[in-house]
Design a protein around this motif. Structure first.
Motif, PDB file in Angstrom:
ATOM      1  N   GLU A  36      31.088  23.477 -63.913  1.00  0.00           N
ATOM      2  CA  GLU A  36      29.836  23.303 -64.661  1.00  0.00           C
ATOM      3  C   GLU A  36      29.940  23.918 -66.046  1.00  0.00           C
ATOM      4  O   GLU A  36      29.509  23.305 -67.032  1.00  0.00           O
ATOM      5  CB  GLU A  36      28.663  23.924 -63.906  1.00  0.00           C
ATOM      6  CG  GLU A  36      28.211  23.108 -62.735  1.00  0.00           C
ATOM      7  CD  GLU A  36      26.941  23.624 -62.091  1.00  0.00           C
ATOM      8  OE1 GLU A  36      26.534  23.002 -61.104  1.00  0.00           O
ATOM      9  OE2 GLU A  36      26.352  24.632 -62.558  1.00  0.00           O
ATOM     10  N   HIS A  57      32.570  28.848 -53.886  1.00  0.00           N
ATOM     11  CA  HIS A  57      31.866  28.031 -54.872  1.00  0.00           C
ATOM     12  C   HIS A  57      32.307  28.299 -56.308  1.00  0.00           C
ATOM     13  O   HIS A  57      31.792  27.688 -57.246  1.00  0.00           O
ATOM     14  CB  HIS A  57      30.358  28.242 -54.754  1.00  0.00           C
ATOM     15  CG  HIS A  57      29.825  27.837 -53.419  1.00  0.00           C
ATOM     16  ND1 HIS A  57      29.689  26.526 -53.026  1.00  0.00           N
ATOM     17  CD2 HIS A  57      29.423  28.585 -52.362  1.00  0.00           C
ATOM     18  CE1 HIS A  57      29.216  26.476 -51.800  1.00  0.00           C
ATOM     19  NE2 HIS A  57      29.047  27.722 -51.368  1.00  0.00           N
ATOM     20  N   ALA A 109      25.825  32.541 -63.043  1.00  0.00           N
ATOM     21  CA  ALA A 109      25.865  32.202 -61.625  1.00  0.00           C
ATOM     22  C   ALA A 109      26.707  33.246 -60.917  1.00  0.00           C
ATOM     23  O   ALA A 109      27.751  33.651 -61.408  1.00  0.00           O
ATOM     24  CB  ALA A 109      26.459  30.815 -61.417  1.00  0.00           C
ATOM     25  N   THR A 148      28.378  33.690 -57.202  1.00  0.00           N
ATOM     26  CA  THR A 148      28.642  32.957 -55.970  1.00  0.00           C
ATOM     27  C   THR A 148      29.796  33.581 -55.200  1.00  0.00           C
ATOM     28  O   THR A 148      30.550  34.398 -55.719  1.00  0.00           O
ATOM     29  CB  THR A 148      29.023  31.493 -56.268  1.00  0.00           C
ATOM     30  OG1 THR A 148      30.241  31.475 -57.014  1.00  0.00           O
ATOM     31  CG2 THR A 148      27.928  30.772 -57.031  1.00  0.00           C
ATOM     32  N   MET A 190      22.911  20.674 -63.434  1.00  0.00           N
ATOM     33  CA  MET A 190      23.529  21.923 -63.087  1.00  0.00           C
ATOM     34  C   MET A 190      23.030  22.376 -61.724  1.00  0.00           C
ATOM     35  O   MET A 190      21.838  22.419 -61.477  1.00  0.00           O
ATOM     36  CB  MET A 190      23.201  22.990 -64.128  1.00  0.00           C
ATOM     37  CG  MET A 190      23.628  22.702 -65.567  1.00  0.00           C
ATOM     38  SD  MET A 190      25.368  22.955 -65.876  1.00  0.00           S
ATOM     39  CE  MET A 190      25.854  21.303 -66.321  1.00  0.00           C
ATOM     40  N   HIS A 191      23.969  22.716 -60.871  1.00  0.00           N
ATOM     41  CA  HIS A 191      23.616  23.165 -59.533  1.00  0.00           C
ATOM     42  C   HIS A 191      23.748  24.680 -59.370  1.00  0.00           C
ATOM     43  O   HIS A 191      23.099  25.274 -58.519  1.00  0.00           O
ATOM     44  CB  HIS A 191      24.508  22.485 -58.497  1.00  0.00           C
ATOM     45  CG  HIS A 191      24.314  21.010 -58.459  1.00  0.00           C
ATOM     46  ND1 HIS A 191      23.201  20.410 -57.930  1.00  0.00           N
ATOM     47  CD2 HIS A 191      25.090  20.001 -58.919  1.00  0.00           C
ATOM     48  CE1 HIS A 191      23.300  19.106 -58.052  1.00  0.00           C
ATOM     49  NE2 HIS A 191      24.440  18.827 -58.646  1.00  0.00           N
ATOM     50  N   TYR A 192      24.592  25.291 -60.182  1.00  0.00           N
ATOM     51  CA  TYR A 192      24.851  26.723 -60.047  1.00  0.00           C
ATOM     52  C   TYR A 192      24.382  27.523 -61.253  1.00  0.00           C
ATOM     53  O   TYR A 192      23.802  28.585 -61.098  1.00  0.00           O
ATOM     54  CB  TYR A 192      26.350  26.986 -59.818  1.00  0.00           C
ATOM     55  CG  TYR A 192      26.852  26.416 -58.522  1.00  0.00           C
ATOM     56  CD1 TYR A 192      26.668  27.107 -57.329  1.00  0.00           C
ATOM     57  CD2 TYR A 192      27.488  25.191 -58.477  1.00  0.00           C
ATOM     58  CE1 TYR A 192      27.115  26.591 -56.129  1.00  0.00           C
ATOM     59  CE2 TYR A 192      27.943  24.662 -57.274  1.00  0.00           C
ATOM     60  CZ  TYR A 192      27.755  25.364 -56.111  1.00  0.00           C
ATOM     61  OH  TYR A 192      28.194  24.840 -54.926  1.00  0.00           O
ATOM     62  N   ALA A 204      33.423  25.318 -58.503  1.00  0.00           N
ATOM     63  CA  ALA A 204      32.311  24.445 -58.901  1.00  0.00           C
ATOM     64  C   ALA A 204      31.536  25.038 -60.072  1.00  0.00           C
ATOM     65  O   ALA A 204      31.118  24.315 -60.979  1.00  0.00           O
ATOM     66  CB  ALA A 204      31.386  24.197 -57.713  1.00  0.00           C
ATOM     67  N   VAL A 205      31.359  26.352 -60.059  1.00  0.00           N
ATOM     68  CA  VAL A 205      30.666  27.017 -61.177  1.00  0.00           C
ATOM     69  C   VAL A 205      31.479  26.874 -62.460  1.00  0.00           C
ATOM     70  O   VAL A 205      30.939  26.531 -63.512  1.00  0.00           O
ATOM     71  CB  VAL A 205      30.409  28.504 -60.865  1.00  0.00           C
ATOM     72  CG1 VAL A 205      29.815  29.216 -62.069  1.00  0.00           C
ATOM     73  CG2 VAL A 205      29.502  28.648 -59.654  1.00  0.00           C
ATOM     74  N   THR A 228      22.182  28.758 -64.159  1.00  0.00           N
ATOM     75  CA  THR A 228      20.770  28.805 -64.515  1.00  0.00           C
ATOM     76  C   THR A 228      20.674  29.285 -65.957  1.00  0.00           C
ATOM     77  O   THR A 228      21.158  30.367 -66.282  1.00  0.00           O
ATOM     78  CB  THR A 228      20.013  29.784 -63.593  1.00  0.00           C
ATOM     79  OG1 THR A 228      20.182  29.363 -62.244  1.00  0.00           O
ATOM     80  CG2 THR A 228      18.547  29.824 -63.940  1.00  0.00           C
TER      81      THR A 228
END
Length: 100
Positions: free
Chosen positions: A35, A28, A22, A24, A1-3, A31-32, A5
């Motif tokens: 995820e 972005h 997240a 953003t 996971m990049h975005y 992309a969230v 938490t």
């Protein structure tokens, strides 16, 4: 996971809550959401017949919220409630989370 938490908290009767958020820019946001969809796709594949209220004996339940704040920030919140076996498999798949 990049975005997303994740935070984990254990509740009564063996029910654990996994909450991810997240915030953003619009750039972005896709992309969230991807995820969040990855997590939900995994859950539906691993536990296809046990989605529903965990306190009623199901393995997992979820709530996905999407909000736009001040026209610029996109906030995605994914909350999962899970049985011990759901959480164990989740952690094995997605790795360790940040404890409370």
């Amino acid at each position: 996971m990049h975005y997303l938490t994740f935070d984990i908290s254990e509740g009564a009767e063996g029910i654990t809550t996994l909450e991810a958020m997240a915030s953003t820019s619009a750039e972005h946001h896709a992309a969230v959401l991807a995820e969040a969809q990855q997590v939900l796709d995994w859950a539906w594949q691993r536990f296809p017949h046990t989605h529903g209220p965990v306190d009623d004996g199901m393995d997992w339940d979820h709530d996905l919220q999407v909000h736009v704040e001040d026209g610029a920030w996109h906030v995605v919140t994914l909350t999962l409630a899970g049985s011990p076996r759901f959480v164990e498999e989740f952690l094995a798949t997605f790795g360790a989370l940040q404890d409370e």
